[in-house]
Design a protein around this motif. Structure first.
Motif, PDB file in Angstrom:
ATOM      1  N   THR A 225       0.819  -1.220   0.000  1.00 43.82           N
ATOM      2  CA  THR A 225       0.000   0.000   0.000  1.00 43.82           C
ATOM      3  C   THR A 225       0.847   1.262   0.000  1.00 43.82           C
ATOM      4  N   LEU A 226       2.154   1.129   0.247  1.00 43.78           N
ATOM      5  CA  LEU A 226       3.044   2.293   0.196  1.00 43.78           C
ATOM      6  C   LEU A 226       3.378   2.676  -1.242  1.00 43.78           C
ATOM      7  N   VAL A 227       3.360   1.703  -2.150  1.00 47.80           N
ATOM      8  CA  VAL A 227       3.689   1.987  -3.552  1.00 47.80           C
ATOM      9  C   VAL A 227       2.454   1.905  -4.450  1.00 47.80           C
ATOM     10  N   CYS A 228       1.470   1.143  -4.030  1.00 44.98           N
ATOM     11  CA  CYS A 228       0.201   1.049  -4.768  1.00 44.98           C
ATOM     12  C   CYS A 228      -0.892   1.611  -3.867  1.00 44.98           C
ATOM     13  N   HIS A 229      -1.170   2.895  -4.026  1.00 41.29           N
ATOM     14  CA  HIS A 229      -2.078   3.561  -3.100  1.00 41.29           C
ATOM     15  C   HIS A 229      -2.954   4.556  -3.857  1.00 41.29           C
ATOM     16  N   GLY A 230      -3.835   5.201  -3.125  1.00 39.90           N
ATOM     17  CA  GLY A 230      -4.692   6.204  -3.737  1.00 39.90           C
ATOM     18  C   GLY A 230      -5.598   5.626  -4.797  1.00 39.90           C
ATOM     19  N   ILE A 231      -5.787   6.394  -5.857  1.00 38.61           N
ATOM     20  CA  ILE A 231      -6.716   6.003  -6.904  1.00 38.61           C
ATOM     21  C   ILE A 231      -6.239   4.745  -7.631  1.00 38.61           C
ATOM     22  N   ILE A 232      -4.924   4.491  -7.666  1.00 38.86           N
ATOM     23  CA  ILE A 232      -4.405   3.277  -8.314  1.00 38.86           C
ATOM     24  C   ILE A 232      -4.899   2.034  -7.588  1.00 38.86           C
ATOM     25  N   LEU A 233      -4.798   2.050  -6.266  1.00 39.41           N
ATOM     26  CA  LEU A 233      -5.232   0.889  -5.486  1.00 39.41           C
ATOM     27  C   LEU A 233      -6.744   0.707  -5.566  1.00 39.41           C
ATOM     28  N   ILE A 234      -7.482   1.813  -5.509  1.00 38.13           N
ATOM     29  CA  ILE A 234      -8.948   1.738  -5.625  1.00 38.13           C
ATOM     30  C   ILE A 234      -9.329   1.118  -6.970  1.00 38.13           C
ATOM     31  N   ALA A 235      -8.658   1.550  -8.032  1.00 42.02           N
ATOM     32  CA  ALA A 235      -8.922   0.991  -9.355  1.00 42.02           C
ATOM     33  C   ALA A 235      -8.519  -0.482  -9.419  1.00 42.02           C
ATOM     34  N   GLY A 236      -7.410  -0.818  -8.744  1.00 37.85           N
ATOM     35  CA  GLY A 236      -6.961  -2.206  -8.721  1.00 37.85           C
ATOM     36  C   GLY A 236      -7.987  -3.144  -8.117  1.00 37.85           C
ATOM     37  N   TYR A 237      -8.609  -2.717  -7.017  1.00 39.57           N
ATOM     38  CA  TYR A 237      -9.655  -3.531  -6.405  1.00 39.57           C
ATOM     39  C   TYR A 237     -10.852  -3.677  -7.343  1.00 39.57           C
ATOM     40  N   GLN A 238     -11.110  -2.656  -8.145  1.00 49.54           N
ATOM     41  CA  GLN A 238     -12.217  -2.750  -9.089  1.00 49.54           C
ATOM     42  C   GLN A 238     -11.924  -3.774 -10.180  1.00 49.54           C
ATOM     43  N   TYR A 239     -10.657  -3.868 -10.603  1.00 47.62           N
ATOM     44  CA  TYR A 239     -10.282  -4.864 -11.604  1.00 47.62           C
ATOM     45  C   TYR A 239     -10.293  -6.275 -11.031  1.00 47.62           C
ATOM     46  N   VAL A 240     -10.259  -6.378  -9.712  1.00 44.90           N
ATOM     47  CA  VAL A 240     -10.311  -7.695  -9.070  1.00 44.90           C
ATOM     48  C   VAL A 240     -11.745  -8.107  -8.779  1.00 44.90           C
ATOM     49  N   TYR A 241     -12.535  -7.178  -8.191  1.00 44.40           N
ATOM     50  CA  TYR A 241     -13.868  -7.533  -7.702  1.00 44.40           C
ATOM     51  C   TYR A 241     -15.012  -6.827  -8.441  1.00 44.40           C
ATOM     52  N   GLY A 242     -14.705  -5.942  -9.393  1.00 46.52           N
ATOM     53  CA  GLY A 242     -15.746  -5.220 -10.117  1.00 46.52           C
ATOM     54  C   GLY A 242     -16.537  -6.112 -11.050  1.00 46.52           C
ATOM     55  N   PRO A 243     -17.463  -5.555 -11.825  1.00 41.24           N
ATOM     56  CA  PRO A 243     -18.325  -6.358 -12.716  1.00 41.24           C
ATOM     57  C   PRO A 243     -17.553  -7.242 -13.681  1.00 41.24           C
ATOM     58  N   SER A 244     -16.404  -6.759 -14.164  1.00 38.31           N
ATOM     59  CA  SER A 244     -15.581  -7.573 -15.072  1.00 38.31           C
ATOM     60  C   SER A 244     -14.291  -8.021 -14.402  1.00 38.31           C
ATOM     61  N   GLY A 245     -14.261  -7.980 -13.068  1.00 37.44           N
ATOM     62  CA  GLY A 245     -13.068  -8.355 -12.333  1.00 37.44           C
ATOM     63  C   GLY A 245     -12.776  -9.844 -12.379  1.00 37.44           C
ATOM     64  N   VAL A 246     -11.541 -10.189 -12.096  1.00 38.33           N
ATOM     65  CA  VAL A 246     -11.113 -11.583 -12.167  1.00 38.33           C
ATOM     66  C   VAL A 246     -11.885 -12.454 -11.187  1.00 38.33           C
ATOM     67  N   VAL A 247     -11.996 -11.999  -9.949  1.00 39.04           N
ATOM     68  CA  VAL A 247     -12.706 -12.784  -8.927  1.00 39.04           C
ATOM     69  C   VAL A 247     -14.185 -12.885  -9.261  1.00 39.04           C
ATOM     70  N   THR A 248     -14.770 -11.788  -9.726  1.00 41.41           N
ATOM     71  CA  THR A 248     -16.197 -11.806 -10.088  1.00 41.41           C
ATOM     72  C   THR A 248     -16.469 -12.788 -11.217  1.00 41.41           C
ATOM     73  N   GLN A 249     -15.613 -12.780 -12.238  1.00 40.65           N
ATOM     74  CA  GLN A 249     -15.795 -13.711 -13.364  1.00 40.65           C
ATOM     75  C   GLN A 249     -15.649 -15.159 -12.904  1.00 40.65           C
ATOM     76  N   LEU A 250     -14.724 -15.390 -11.983  1.00 36.16           N
ATOM     77  CA  LEU A 250     -14.538 -16.739 -11.450  1.00 36.16           C
ATOM     78  C   LEU A 250     -15.759 -17.188 -10.650  1.00 36.16           C
ATOM     79  N   LEU A 251     -16.284 -16.287  -9.811  1.00 36.20           N
ATOM     80  CA  LEU A 251     -17.460 -16.617  -9.005  1.00 36.20           C
ATOM     81  C   LEU A 251     -18.693 -16.834  -9.871  1.00 36.20           C
ATOM     82  N   MET A 252     -18.798 -16.088 -10.964  1.00 40.50           N
ATOM     83  CA  MET A 252     -19.959 -16.236 -11.841  1.00 40.50           C
ATOM     84  C   MET A 252     -19.940 -17.580 -12.567  1.00 40.50           C
ATOM     85  N   ARG A 253     -18.752 -18.146 -12.765  1.00 43.28           N
ATOM     86  CA  ARG A 253     -18.681 -19.486 -13.351  1.00 43.28           C
ATOM     87  C   ARG A 253     -19.148 -20.546 -12.359  1.00 43.28           C
TER      88      ARG A 253
END
Length: 574
Positions: free
Chosen positions: A112-140
């Protein structure tokens, strides 16, 4: 004769320089720290020459605005609990308990010291958002799962809990190392249980740091903007996100101003409480360490297993957004849109575009101009202020100057931004009848303003750490004031000044709270480009923008890592 001598002394270059500096500081403080905020208050409470509470009446009747107030306070109080639970656990498993792979875990927790702020918030969206990796896995696995499951209060709380534990891994770890291990050994020899040792020996030493971090977390929660905008959805908007929406309409600007004033008042009260609590608790923060703390092995096997499992689960949670950002930066638009990771779709085209095409590297140049420019200028300004605070014997001057530099710390970024917008949207003689709103300069000035409190605290501490005899020796040898400062004082505080420039630059690169209000539409910095790429309103034609924004994020993380190493890493290796 005496009159001529006095005139020469008053007209000496050093005296004239001092007068010019004093006039500049007075102008800057009035024009950008005091007048915009006072102007915002006057425009909110005075209409057609008479006092009015109309904006607050509109606020009271605005269900969306009132709900955002409630949401922000709920989030702030929730973060006081969740972040402390997560943060204290991180510190205990890396510093107190003997956990296998603790050094690797610490690297994950420090991301979180190097990946913080809006970058980290966006990163979580790419993981858990509508097209995120985890979301796509759970939808399967669960075909009826709503792709928008990661929205609302729970999503914002989850993201912000793990995004702001940096203070714990830095400051709480340091406080834990100050505990006298002999005290713990004596308690164990007297038959004290591990739970009693933690609650009656360890936590009391950590208490001052926990209190300070807790209040800062409350402040972060109540002023949150990026996560509520991205993960909050329509049902969980914060005060700042509503202010940003309302500020765009002439009709609703009064309500936006009223909200910012309420937020400013809450921030002021919180930070006042923080400073008083710090003074009350300072005596417990000092601990004479005669022996270094030794890690405790967990004897109970089920407990040991659960602690290891929880530690590595958190490691995955922390590392996943960073890893997804890095991997997706090498993928194509289809993979990003569908949350697919495939070796067949890896490509360097995103990086080639960013570093070879003008539209690709333009956001870098824009951010470099604003962030580096503001970082350097604020340090120059704070060097002047800190020098005055260090040398002046006039208490009225030093106290007034110090309190003035704390104004941006006591007010939320949204209030500062609205003050500048509502004040300098018309010609004002304070800035040469120049309209700042819509110009390239207003965001640069705002960056400087919000960076002042942090910068002045560090630079002032550096000045007061200098041995006064060195300056006296230079003067006794005939050196003039400016020469002494340039050849004696400046080299001693230069490492601190450079560190402050680097830290401010890193922070401003991912700054969204101020940028969202003041950026020029034709000169979008990196934080705006990254935020736009993960917006719910992004259409399919913007998918390539998502890929490019991930490259921006990776480069920012590399820059942050290099800066942190240059500031801290080299010193720790000596």
């Amino acid at each position: 004769m005496n009159t001529n001598h006095a005139m020469k002394r008053w007209l000496s270059p050093s005296r004239l320089m001092g007068i010019a500096v004093a006039l500049f500081l007075i102008w800057f403080i009035v024009a950008f720290l005091m007048y915009p905020n006072l102007s915002l208050l006057l425009k909110t409470f005075i209409k057609d020459g008479s006092f009015t509470f109309e904006p607050f009446r509109q606020l009271w009747h605005s269900g969306k605005a009132m709900k955002s107030l409630l949401n922000s306070f709920i989030l702030a109080f929730s973060l006081m609990i969740t972040v402390n639970i997560a943060g204290v656990f991180l510190v205990m498993v890396t510093e107190y308990f003997d956990i296998r792979g603790a050094k690797i875990l610490k690297l994950g927790y420090f991301t979180t010291l190097v990946c913080h702020g809006i970058i980290l918030i966006a990163g979580y969206q790419y993981v858990y958002g509508p097209s995120g990796v985890v979301t796509q896995l759970l939808m399967r696995i669960f075909s009826d799962l709503d792709p928008n499951w990661f929205t609302g209060y729970g999503a914002v709380l989850f993201v912000m809990t793990f995004a702001i534990t940096s203070n714990h891994v830095i400051f709480l770890s340091t406080a834990l190392r100050r505990i006298d291990y002999q005290t713990i050994e004596v308690a164990r020899n007297m038959g004290a249980s591990e739970f009693r040792i933690i609650t009656q020996i360890v936590l009391p030493v950590l208490k001052p740091s926990i209190i300070a971090i807790t209040i800062l977390n409350f402040h972060t929660g109540i002023t949150a903007l990026s996560s509520p905008m991205i993960q909050g959805g329509d049902h969980f908007q914060s005060i700042n996100s509503i202010i940003l929406i309302l500020a765009g309409s002439e009709y609703s600007r009064g309500v936006a101003a009223a909200l910012s004033i309420i937020l400013g008042l809450a921030t002021f009260l919180i930070l006042t409480f923080l400073m008083r609590k710090d003074m009350d608790e300072n005596f417990t923060a000092v601990s004479k360490v005669s022996s270094r703390i030794q890690k405790k092995k967990i004897a109970n096997k089920p407990t040991n297993f659960l602690m290891h499992a929880a530690a590595y689960l958190l490691f995955v949670i922390y590392l996943l957004p960073l890893a997804i950002i890095f991997v997706f930066s090498f993928t194509d638009s289809y993979s990003i849109a569908n949350g697919i990771i495939s070796l067949d779709r890896l490509t360097l085209s995103n990086y080639i575009y960013v570093f070879s095409q003008p539209n690709g590297y333009k956001p870098y140049l824009v951010s470099l101009f604003y962030c580096l420019g503001a970082a350097v200028l604020v340090v120059v300004l704070c060097l002047i202020v800190a020098r005055i605070l260090h040398k002046s014997n006039n208490k009225l001057v030093t106290r007034s100057l110090e309190y003035a530099t704390l104004i941006p710390w006591l007010l939320p970024s949204s209030m500062i931004a609205l003050g500048l917008i509502y004040t300098y949207n018309t010609p004002k003689w304070l800035v040469g009848n120049y309209v700042l709103v819509g110009s390239i300069w207003i965001m640069l000035l705002a960056y400087i303003v919000v960076s002042i409190p942090f910068s002045i605290r560090l630079i002032k501490a550096s000045f007061f750490g200098i041995d006064g005899s060195l300056e006296e020796a230079a003067k006794s040898m005939g050196a003039k004031t400016f020469y002494t400062f340039r050849r004696v004082i400046l080299p001693m505080i230069l490492p601190t000044a450079l560190a402050v420039i680097a830290l401010n630059f890193n922070g401003l690169l991912v700054n969204y709270d101020v940028t969202a209000f003041l950026y020029h539409p034709l000169l979008q910095p990196l934080s705006i480009v990254i935020t736009s790429s993960v917006s719910e309103n992004a259409v399919s034609s913007e998918v390539d923008t998502k890929a490019v924004s991930l490259v921006y994020s990776v480069v920012i993380m590399i820059i942050s890592s290099i800066s942190l190493y240059l500031i801290y890493g080299r010193n720790s290796n000596r």
